[in-house]
Write a protein that holds these residues in place. Structure first.
Motif, mmCIF file in Angstrom:
data_model
loop_
_atom_site.group_PDB
_atom_site.id
_atom_site.type_symbol
_atom_site.label_atom_id
_atom_site.label_comp_id
_atom_site.label_asym_id
_atom_site.label_seq_id
_atom_site.Cartn_x
_atom_site.Cartn_y
_atom_site.Cartn_z
ATOM 1 N N GLU A 136 1.291 -0.777 0.374
ATOM 2 C CA GLU A 136 -0.171 -0.073 -0.185
ATOM 3 C C GLU A 136 0.963 0.900 -0.144
ATOM 4 O O GLU A 136 0.700 2.821 -0.246
ATOM 5 C CB GLU A 136 -0.299 0.376 1.361
ATOM 6 N N ASN A 137 2.041 1.318 0.786
ATOM 7 C CA ASN A 137 2.955 2.225 0.217
ATOM 8 C C ASN A 137 4.439 1.719 -0.380
ATOM 9 O O ASN A 137 5.265 2.643 0.357
ATOM 10 C CB ASN A 137 3.234 2.529 2.012
ATOM 11 N N ALA A 138 4.853 1.188 -1.583
ATOM 12 C CA ALA A 138 5.922 0.562 -1.651
ATOM 13 C C ALA A 138 6.386 1.712 -2.330
ATOM 14 O O ALA A 138 7.774 2.101 -2.284
ATOM 15 C CB ALA A 138 5.363 -0.629 -3.147
ATOM 16 N N VAL A 139 6.049 2.772 -3.000
ATOM 17 C CA VAL A 139 6.257 3.961 -4.078
ATOM 18 C C VAL A 139 7.112 4.519 -2.983
ATOM 19 O O VAL A 139 7.858 5.233 -3.218
ATOM 20 C CB VAL A 139 5.255 4.540 -4.974
ATOM 21 N N GLU A 140 6.376 5.474 -2.206
ATOM 22 C CA GLU A 140 6.760 6.414 -1.232
ATOM 23 C C GLU A 140 8.180 6.044 0.215
ATOM 24 O O GLU A 140 8.571 6.600 0.175
ATOM 25 C CB GLU A 140 5.485 5.854 0.004
ATOM 26 N N TRP A 141 8.148 4.601 0.482
ATOM 27 C CA TRP A 141 9.291 3.855 0.976
ATOM 28 C C TRP A 141 10.610 3.893 -0.132
ATOM 29 O O TRP A 141 11.677 4.231 0.167
ATOM 30 C CB TRP A 141 8.920 2.714 1.212
ATOM 31 N N LYS A 142 10.361 3.361 -1.420
ATOM 32 C CA LYS A 142 11.605 3.097 -2.605
ATOM 33 C C LYS A 142 12.085 4.489 -2.615
ATOM 34 O O LYS A 142 13.041 4.466 -3.397
ATOM 35 C CB LYS A 142 10.673 2.608 -3.459
ATOM 36 N N LYS A 143 11.077 5.482 -2.584
ATOM 37 C CA LYS A 143 11.456 7.023 -3.158
ATOM 38 C C LYS A 143 12.488 7.660 -1.634
ATOM 39 O O LYS A 143 12.880 8.784 -1.763
ATOM 40 C CB LYS A 143 11.163 7.970 -3.840
ATOM 41 N N LEU A 144 12.248 7.058 -0.288
ATOM 42 C CA LEU A 144 12.655 7.630 0.934
ATOM 43 C C LEU A 144 14.037 7.746 0.497
ATOM 44 O O LEU A 144 14.920 6.807 1.069
ATOM 45 C CB LEU A 144 12.036 7.276 1.499
ATOM 46 N N PHE A 145 14.915 9.023 0.719
ATOM 47 C CA PHE A 145 15.938 9.366 0.621
ATOM 48 C C PHE A 145 16.826 8.373 -0.463
ATOM 49 O O PHE A 145 16.763 9.217 -1.474
ATOM 50 C CB PHE A 145 17.004 8.462 2.239
ATOM 51 N N LYS A 146 17.675 7.505 -0.269
ATOM 52 C CA LYS A 146 18.197 6.887 -1.630
ATOM 53 C C LYS A 146 16.794 5.943 -1.860
ATOM 54 O O LYS A 146 16.778 5.323 -1.181
ATOM 55 C CB LYS A 146 19.399 6.834 -1.640
ATOM 56 N N PRO A 147 17.570 5.614 -3.109
ATOM 57 C CA PRO A 147 16.538 4.048 -3.953
ATOM 58 C C PRO A 147 17.412 2.673 -3.369
ATOM 59 O O PRO A 147 17.816 2.824 -2.744
ATOM 60 C CB PRO A 147 17.181 4.460 -5.312
ATOM 61 N N CYS A 148 16.033 2.082 -2.362
ATOM 62 C CA CYS A 148 15.998 1.249 -2.272
ATOM 63 C C CYS A 148 16.306 1.484 -0.805
ATOM 64 O O CYS A 148 16.207 0.705 0.315
ATOM 65 C CB CYS A 148 17.131 -0.005 -2.127
ATOM 66 N N ALA A 149 16.901 2.561 -0.020
ATOM 67 C CA ALA A 149 17.620 2.190 0.874
ATOM 68 C C ALA A 149 16.489 1.993 2.338
ATOM 69 O O ALA A 149 16.945 1.259 3.142
ATOM 70 C CB ALA A 149 18.933 3.535 1.219
ATOM 71 N N SER A 150 15.872 2.397 1.909
ATOM 72 C CA SER A 150 14.199 2.091 3.686
ATOM 73 C C SER A 150 13.998 0.770 4.011
ATOM 74 O O SER A 150 13.889 0.055 4.574
ATOM 75 C CB SER A 150 13.116 2.884 3.461
ATOM 76 N N GLN A 151 14.867 -0.557 2.461
ATOM 77 C CA GLN A 151 14.476 -1.619 2.547
ATOM 78 C C GLN A 151 15.673 -2.527 4.289
ATOM 79 O O GLN A 151 14.366 -3.431 4.231
ATOM 80 C CB GLN A 151 15.511 -2.682 1.589
#
Length: 392
Positions: A136-151
């Motif tokens: 439900e929030n994948a796009v927002e998490w992926k764009k946080l700071f650097k690509p994929c960093a919030s993984q």
């Protein structure tokens, strides 16, 4: 013997094990006998039961091998950095490693192609995972700071079977065995769930204490580029927060935090971790700066006392310093390990040319203290490769 006659009748067609399983009348399940020469077998028990049970009961006990779990997230142009980091972990570590590599789909074949050529080492296993966030929030998490960093925030929820984990950024280099930072897990007290290093040692040049618009841990915040986690404890903890009086679990607190602070955070997931541990300071174990040594520790003059005394344990080349000429001391270490093979002689011969390269960097603040870059590295090579095998 009951099974002996049976064996003859079949003219040795089947193995003993097959016969044992295929003769149900007297050859019953295990745990029907005890290995005792004076014990008389009941009429309905085949002697083969005792043979197999004794083999299983009294055979050598194989202890499970403890593996150190290391996770990294790679997106974009991070393949070479990640491979170099993994190589540095393998070169010095003693216990076997389990790599958990989260990467964009287009990088999977490249990782597999390289790591499979290292399989002869037999010192590591690896698993590749796609980048994945809550749908439900994948796009927002992926764009946080650097690509994929919030993984990294979701590792406790994805790797549910992993008890403890060391997460590192792609731009990390191990200059001593992973075993040593892994051993810090044993130093956690009963309330601590994770370990990180301070973001700064010197408050006058600190970022969080001068510019942050959100809560942060301690005096100068913490850096999440090297994060040691007891994930069982993380999954089981209820966290204090400033959104509700009710404590929240890890999987429930992340999105509300992002919604509240997304306009006030600069460093993405690291800022969210700082907020969490601001409200739960008893849950964090803080290790010294030599476990996460960054350009900030030397570009304005040396400010990591522990590294000055004992050398750098883990080098963190953030700000892209491995790939430009701004901090040549960092780049020299990176290139030496990137170009190094796994042959013992090659690793032993790494130090002299590296020191010559570092001597060329003395015009920089970091280069002036270049000896701390190789102090621990030298000992790691001596301990791992210069001693006879029995002493390693």
């Amino acid at each position: 013997m009951c099974w002996g006659k049976f064996l003859v009748s079949f003219k040795l067609k089947y193995s003993l094990r097959t016969l044992f399983l295929s003769y149900p009348v007297r050859c019953k399940d295990f745990s029907l006998c005890y290995w005792n020469p004076y014990w008389m077998l009941p009429s309905d028990v085949c002697g083969m039961n005792c043979f197999w049970e004794a083999a299983f009961r009294y055979g050598p006990k194989v202890q499970p091998v403890e593996r150190m779990h290391l996770a990294v997230v790679a997106c974009g142009e991070r393949l070479e950095e990640t491979i170099t980091m993994l190589k540095s972990a393998i070169i010095f570590s003693i216990k076997p490693l389990q790599f958990h590599i989260f990467a964009e789909d287009q990088l999977h074949d490249s990782f597999k192609g390289i790591l499979d050529t290292w399989s002869f080492l037999q010192t590591f296993n690896y698993s590749l995972y796609p980048i994945s966030f809550p749908s439900e929030n994948a796009v927002e998490w992926k764009k946080l700071f650097k690509p994929c960093a919030s993984q990294r925030l979701f590792l406790p929820l994805i790797l549910k079977e992993v008890d403890s984990l060391l997460y590192v950024d792609t731009d990390i280099l191990f200059l001593r065995p992973v075993d040593d930072i892994w051993s810090l897990l044993k130093k956690f007290n009963s309330t601590q769930i994770a370990a990180m290093a301070p973001e700064h040692e010197e408050p006058r040049i600190g970022w969080y204490n001068r510019f942050a618009r959100h809560p942060y841990y301690g005096k100068t915040g913490v850096n999440s580029g090297v994060m040691l986690m007891n994930m069982t404890r993380i999954r089981g903890k209820y966290f204090k927060n400033d959104m509700t009086t009710v404590r929240m679990r890890w999987g429930d607190i992340l999105m509300p935090l992002l919604k509240k602070y997304k306009l006030n955070i600069t460093w993405g997931d690291q800022d969210l971790l700082n907020i969490i541990f601001f409200h739960n300071p008893e849950s964090l174990f803080v290790f010294p700066c030599q476990w996460n040594y960054r350009p900030d520790h030397c570009i304005y003059g040396s400010n990591c006392r522990e590294a000055e005394e004992e050398g750098i344990f883990i080098l963190h080349g953030n700000r892209g310093v491995y790939h430009d000429d701004k901090q040549p001391a960092f780049r020299a270490i990176y290139e030496a390990l990137r170009n190094c093979s796994f042959e013992d002689d090659h690793i032993r011969s790494l130090l002299k040319p590296l020191e010559l390269e570092l001597q060329k960097t003395v015009h920089t603040y970091c280069g002036k203290i270049y000896k701390i870059f190789i102090k621990r590295l030298t000992k790691s090579i001596q301990d791992r490769y210069d001693r006879p095998p029995k002493e390693r």
